[in-house]
Design a protein around this motif. Structure first.
Motif, short mmCIF file in Angstrom:
data_model
loop_
_atom_site.label_atom_id
_atom_site.label_comp_id
_atom_site.label_asym_id
_atom_site.label_seq_id
_atom_site.Cartn_x
_atom_site.Cartn_y
_atom_site.Cartn_z
N ALA A 23 0.83 -1.20 0.00
CA ALA A 23 0.00 0.00 0.00
C ALA A 23 0.87 1.26 0.00
CB ALA A 23 -0.92 -0.01 1.22
N LEU A 24 1.97 1.23 0.74
CA LEU A 24 2.84 2.40 0.79
C LEU A 24 3.64 2.57 -0.50
CD1 LEU A 24 4.06 2.18 4.48
CD2 LEU A 24 2.60 3.94 3.48
N LEU A 25 3.99 1.47 -1.13
CA LEU A 25 4.67 1.56 -2.43
C LEU A 25 3.76 2.24 -3.45
CD1 LEU A 25 6.37 -1.95 -2.59
CD2 LEU A 25 7.56 0.24 -2.62
N ALA A 26 2.49 1.87 -3.44
CA ALA A 26 1.54 2.51 -4.35
C ALA A 26 1.35 3.98 -3.99
CB ALA A 26 0.21 1.76 -4.31
N ARG A 27 1.27 4.27 -2.70
CA ARG A 27 1.05 5.65 -2.24
C ARG A 27 2.21 6.56 -2.64
NH1 ARG A 27 -1.36 9.86 -0.69
NH2 ARG A 27 -1.84 10.39 1.48
N TYR A 28 3.41 6.13 -2.35
CA TYR A 28 4.58 6.97 -2.61
C TYR A 28 5.04 6.89 -4.07
CZ TYR A 28 5.13 8.35 2.23
OH TYR A 28 4.92 8.93 3.47
N GLY A 29 4.53 5.91 -4.80
CA GLY A 29 4.83 5.85 -6.23
C GLY A 29 4.31 7.05 -6.99
N THR A 30 3.41 7.81 -6.40
CA THR A 30 2.91 9.05 -7.00
C THR A 30 4.03 10.05 -7.21
OG1 THR A 30 0.79 8.74 -5.87
CG2 THR A 30 1.28 10.96 -6.70
N TRP A 31 5.03 10.03 -6.32
CA TRP A 31 6.09 11.04 -6.35
C TRP A 31 7.49 10.47 -6.57
CZ3 TRP A 31 2.88 10.60 -1.89
CH2 TRP A 31 1.80 11.49 -1.85
N PHE A 32 7.68 9.16 -6.33
CA PHE A 32 9.05 8.62 -6.28
C PHE A 32 9.26 7.50 -7.30
CE2 PHE A 32 8.33 10.64 -2.24
CZ PHE A 32 9.55 11.24 -1.96
N ASP A 33 10.46 7.49 -7.85
CA ASP A 33 10.91 6.42 -8.75
C ASP A 33 11.89 5.51 -8.01
OD1 ASP A 33 9.50 7.28 -11.04
OD2 ASP A 33 11.06 8.77 -11.47
N ASP A 34 12.20 4.39 -8.66
CA ASP A 34 13.22 3.45 -8.16
C ASP A 34 12.93 3.03 -6.72
OD1 ASP A 34 14.60 3.80 -10.59
OD2 ASP A 34 15.64 5.56 -9.79
N LEU A 35 11.66 2.83 -6.40
CA LEU A 35 11.31 2.40 -5.05
C LEU A 35 11.82 0.99 -4.79
CD1 LEU A 35 7.70 3.84 -4.74
CD2 LEU A 35 9.70 4.58 -3.44
#
Length: 308
Positions: free
Chosen positions: A277-289
């Motif tokens: 869920a957090l990967l999806a949430r922060y994927g809005t702003w961040f790459d290379d997670l």
């Protein structure tokens, strides 16, 4: 034998639910007090009627746990009972007959994270490998605030910072430690080459512990600490947030806005299973997670896009 004491302030209507939750997560004992005891709002309960169990409008629930109980796991478990629980209403402290902090320090050994980072109690000799000119040594006396390096969430972040230093990212950088606790991550960043660091925490005790630890390490001139409402505006090229998953989700917009374009972010305090869920949430702003796992705990790190 010491105990971990958890104190939770709640309303009378919430008491039964929270007491049940504390029992379910392993409390050895739960007691109740008037949350306003000692103030002008204190309300005495004298002789109740037959069959009545009167309680105060605002209650302080205190639960004792075994000395080795994991405070962050307890918070995560309570979160499952009440996702909207305000964590500012929860506090921890150690309870024992002797000086618990000194006993803790007597048992605490120097720890190494990555290639250069060492966390060493202030009253212990440096290990041989930590005495080299290249070693980044943090002398710590964390008091009651979270962050001694022994918890996997902190260890994951320390290894991440050590890796950034190895890649040259930290050299001369400005670092934000969001939810600084004892200040251990900000201190490690400074010792690893960061030019300055900022710590933010909503717990006044954490701000005091961070300030004291910075002075002990001789970096207090380069580390500023703030409550969230007092924090300065702006962005940082390196941001680390070691808090619970619920807070990382609720504060995602705020945290993302603090990371400069192209900047690095690490998120920790995440139980394994909560990362998607957090990967999806922060994927809005961040790459290379990327995801790193240590036992039951997870770290997510990534790079801020220039344009969301």
């Amino acid at each position: 034998m010491p105990f971990l004491e958890l104190t939770l302030r709640c309303r009378e209507s919430e008491q039964a639910r929270y007491e049940h939750a504390l029992d379910d997560v392993g409390a050895l004992a739960v007691t109740m007090l008037d949350a306003d005891a000692g103030t002008s709002n204190e309300h005495a309960i004298l002789e109740p009627g037959v069959g009545e169990t009167p309680l105060w409008d605002d209650i302080s629930l205190t639960a004792l746990f075994a000395h080795d109980a994991d405070a962050l796991l307890l918070l995560a478990a309570l979160e499952s009972f009440d996702p909207d629980l305000d964590w500012a209403r929860v506090a921890f402290r150690r309870v024992e007959d002797q000086d618990w902090e000194r006993a803790w320090m007597d048992q605490y050994e120097p720890l190494r994270f990555g290639e250069r980072t060492w966390i060493v109690p202030w009253n212990r000799e440096l290990p041989g490998d930590a005495a080299g000119a290249d070693a980044a040594v943090v002398r710590l006396d964390p008091g009651l605030a979270f962050g001694s390096g022994t918890h996997p969430t902190t260890a994951l972040c320390l290894r991440w910072l050590d890796g950034l230093a190895a890649d040259g990212v930290l050299a001369g950088a400005r670092v934000l430690d969001f939810g600084c606790g004892s200040g251990i991550l900000a201190l490690a960043a400074l010792k690893l080459g960061a030019a300055e660091a900022t710590g933010i925490d909503n717990d006044p005790q954490a701000l005091l512990a961070t300030h004291d630890n910075a002075a002990r390490n001789g970096v207090d001139a380069r580390l500023a600490v703030f409550a969230p409402d007092d924090a300065p505006p702006g962005t940082w090229p390196v941001v680390v947030a070691n808090i619970l998953a619920s807070a990382l989700d609720a504060l995602a917009d705020t945290i993302a806005a603090r990371v400069a374009p192209g900047g690095r972010l690490a998120l920790s305090g995440i139980l394994d299973g909560q990362q998607d869920a957090l990967l999806a949430r922060y994927g809005t702003w961040f790459d290379d997670l990327d995801v790193a796992i240590d036992g039951d705990w997870v770290r997510i790190d990534g790079v801020r896009r220039s344009v969301a």
